[in-house]
Scaffold this active site. Structure first.
Site, mmCIF file in Angstrom:
data_model
loop_
_atom_site.group_PDB
_atom_site.id
_atom_site.type_symbol
_atom_site.label_atom_id
_atom_site.label_comp_id
_atom_site.label_asym_id
_atom_site.label_seq_id
_atom_site.Cartn_x
_atom_site.Cartn_y
_atom_site.Cartn_z
ATOM 1 N N GLN A 176 -6.277 -4.679 6.285
ATOM 2 C CA GLN A 176 -5.045 -5.342 6.741
ATOM 3 C C GLN A 176 -5.256 -6.218 7.958
ATOM 4 O O GLN A 176 -4.344 -6.946 8.353
ATOM 5 C CB GLN A 176 -3.948 -4.302 7.039
ATOM 6 C CG GLN A 176 -3.423 -3.586 5.824
ATOM 7 C CD GLN A 176 -2.653 -4.489 4.868
ATOM 8 O OE1 GLN A 176 -2.321 -5.635 5.184
ATOM 9 N NE2 GLN A 176 -2.373 -3.979 3.689
ATOM 10 N N HIS A 198 -7.579 -9.257 -2.226
ATOM 11 C CA HIS A 198 -6.176 -9.437 -2.646
ATOM 12 C C HIS A 198 -5.156 -9.239 -1.529
ATOM 13 O O HIS A 198 -3.976 -9.534 -1.705
ATOM 14 C CB HIS A 198 -5.852 -8.572 -3.870
ATOM 15 C CG HIS A 198 -5.539 -7.135 -3.596
ATOM 16 N ND1 HIS A 198 -4.254 -6.672 -3.471
ATOM 17 C CD2 HIS A 198 -6.331 -6.064 -3.433
ATOM 18 C CE1 HIS A 198 -4.280 -5.352 -3.263
ATOM 19 N NE2 HIS A 198 -5.536 -4.967 -3.230
ATOM 20 N N CYS A 327 5.955 7.414 -3.271
ATOM 21 C CA CYS A 327 6.191 8.376 -4.338
ATOM 22 C C CYS A 327 4.886 9.069 -4.687
ATOM 23 O O CYS A 327 3.953 8.449 -5.179
ATOM 24 C CB CYS A 327 6.738 7.650 -5.556
ATOM 25 S SG CYS A 327 7.325 8.779 -6.805
HETATM 26 C C1 LIG Z 1 -4.799 -2.071 0.302
HETATM 27 C C2 LIG Z 1 -5.582 -1.279 1.289
HETATM 28 C C3 LIG Z 1 -6.752 -0.607 0.915
HETATM 29 C C4 LIG Z 1 -7.229 -0.584 -0.514
HETATM 30 O O1 LIG Z 1 -7.731 -1.827 -0.914
HETATM 31 P P1 LIG Z 1 -7.838 -2.167 -2.501
HETATM 32 O O2 LIG Z 1 -8.614 -3.434 -2.515
HETATM 33 O O3 LIG Z 1 -6.442 -2.324 -2.974
HETATM 34 O O4 LIG Z 1 -8.562 -1.041 -3.127
HETATM 35 C C5 LIG Z 1 -7.447 0.082 1.878
HETATM 36 N N1 LIG Z 1 -7.031 0.112 3.154
HETATM 37 C C6 LIG Z 1 -5.913 -0.517 3.560
HETATM 38 C C7 LIG Z 1 -5.509 -0.450 4.993
HETATM 39 C C8 LIG Z 1 -5.146 -1.226 2.641
HETATM 40 O O5 LIG Z 1 -4.032 -1.828 3.043
#
Ligand SMILES: *Cc1c(COP(=O)(O)O)cnc(C)c1O
Length: 391
Positions: A176, A198, A327
């Site tokens: 993030q 993503h 959930c």
């Molecule tokens: C979305 C997220 C993940 C997981 O990443 P993916 O690419 O969806 O497996 C891990 N850590 C944080 C902080 C995330 O927001």
């Protein structure tokens, strides 16, 4: 139907047109396997190399320290499972993403001791609290750069110094933080850092893990000798190209003021919502000053309503946001992040995360500031006492 406004970027983001354009040829004309020696393979190899070059500058590391993988979950799992053995001690925090928390729980069943450090009520994990958890057997500290629910930025550089002083490996879940703040693995002093395409306007199912040279990490996946034997499996060439383009555009957005504009729009949204009665910010100091957060995120509680009902009401009005609960196996549980900050269950359930895309506009923010007061007032008038009884 109203025009949809998407303010759930911390769940996922759309690909920027430049990213789609960069990826397309690698599905169609340049579809080669990057391990093949013929020209078709070499074209794919060159594209992977070019993306590796971009990621090395994104992390400020050497190209050999970039491992492409399937995303944030794999990066986090690789860091923890790849480094820890029975008898080791892991320090992590109670506000991590489930990709770290679930890995830690598995490791605990295999004889690894795990300490979960709690945040301050502001959402910050202090370096002192990490320091207190260090033991002679501590092998790894794993913590996030920016929290996915509150956006709160963690003091990773100070924790990096602690890790260095004690000879402990340091992993950062920067999923993030990537694209929202500058990342410099040398300045932070970490050994491992995971990102996911993503969450930064790239494709799903691809990411990268920075692995500092000499870090003794065991691969999760074995097979071919891809990624210098650190991650087997035919490279997802279009995905890697997309990640490279997204990282290039993310660096540009940090340099050209785009992310400052996102922060200004987030502040405008936040100020507008907090002007409503019986609302408050999750992620502030006791005196009400917001703490440092990722530019795009705000998390706000609304008393006297159910967060889930507000998420649905806003969705019907064309706005996508997330609630402060998740959930798990059919039961709605209040957010573990907000609970760890000491926020009570009722307020945690009545909290909403607004996370803006980097393409957010002033018109969108102002439209949302029209939608929210109506939706909140309506829910509060239907069931003024509801929230209190559902505690
Ligand atoms: C979305 C997220 C993940 C997981 O990443 P993916 O690419 O969806 O497996 C891990 N850590 C944080 C902080 C995330 O927001």
């Amino acid at each position: 139907m109203p025009v949809r406004i998407y303010m759930d970027a911390n769940a996922t983001t759309p690909l920027l047109p430049e990213v789609v354009e960069a990826m397309y040829p690698y599905w169609v004309e340049n579809f080669g396997n990057a391990s093949s020696i013929h020209q078709d393979g070499q074209k794919a190899r060159q594209a992977v190399d070019a993306a590796r070059h971009t990621l090395a500058s994104f992390f400020n590391c050497s190209e050999a320290e970039v491992v492409f993988n399937s995303g944030g979950t794999e990066g986090d799992n690789t860091a923890l499972f790849g480094l820890l053995r029975p008898g080791d001690h892991l320090i992590t925090t109670s506000i991590e993403h489930s990709a770290v928390l679930q890995a830690a729980q598995r490791l605990a069943l295999r004889g690894i001791e795990v300490s979960y450090v709690d945040p301050e009520p502001s959402g910050i994990i202090t370096p002192e609290s990490i320091g207190k958890a260090i033991r002679p057997e501590t092998r790894l500290i794993s913590m996030m750069l920016a929290n996915n629910e509150t956006g709160v930025l963690q003091p990773v550089q100070a924790v990096g110094r602690l890790a260095t002083d004690h000879g402990i490996f340091f992993h950062i879940d920067a999923v993030q933080g990537a694209g929202k703040v500058q990342i410099d693995v040398k300045q932070i002093g970490c050994h491992l850092l995971s990102i996911s395409a993503h969450k930064m306007h790239g494709p799903k199912g691809v990411g990268a893990l920075y692995v500092r040279r000499g870090t003794p990490i065991e691969p999760l996946l074995v097979g071919g000798s891809h990624e210098r034997r650190r991650r087997a499996g035919t490279e997802n060439v279009p995905g890697i190209v997309g990640l490279g383009k997204a990282a290039e555009l993310a660096m540009k957005s940090l340099a050209d003021g785009t992310m400052d504009q996102v922060a200004a729009l987030r502040d405008r949204l936040e100020k507008g919502i907090l002007a409503l009665p019986d609302t408050g910010l999750n992620g502030q100091l006791p005196d009400g000053t917001p703490v440092l957060r990722a530019a795009n995120t705000t998390n706000i509680w609304f008393d006297n309503l159910e967060g889930e009902a507000l998420v649905i009401a806003l969705d019907l009005k064309g706005l996508a946001v997330s609630g402060g609960s998740a959930c798990h196996s059919g039961a709605t549980e209040p957010s573990h992040v907000l609970m760890a900050m000491g926020i009570n269950k009722t307020r945690a359930r009545a909290s909403i995360r607004f996370s803006l895309l980097k393409t957010v506009t002033l018109e969108e923010v102002d439209r949302v500031l029209q939608i929210i007061p109506e939706a909140v007032a309506k829910l509060r008038s239907i069931s003024p006492a509801m929230a209190g009884t559902l505690g």
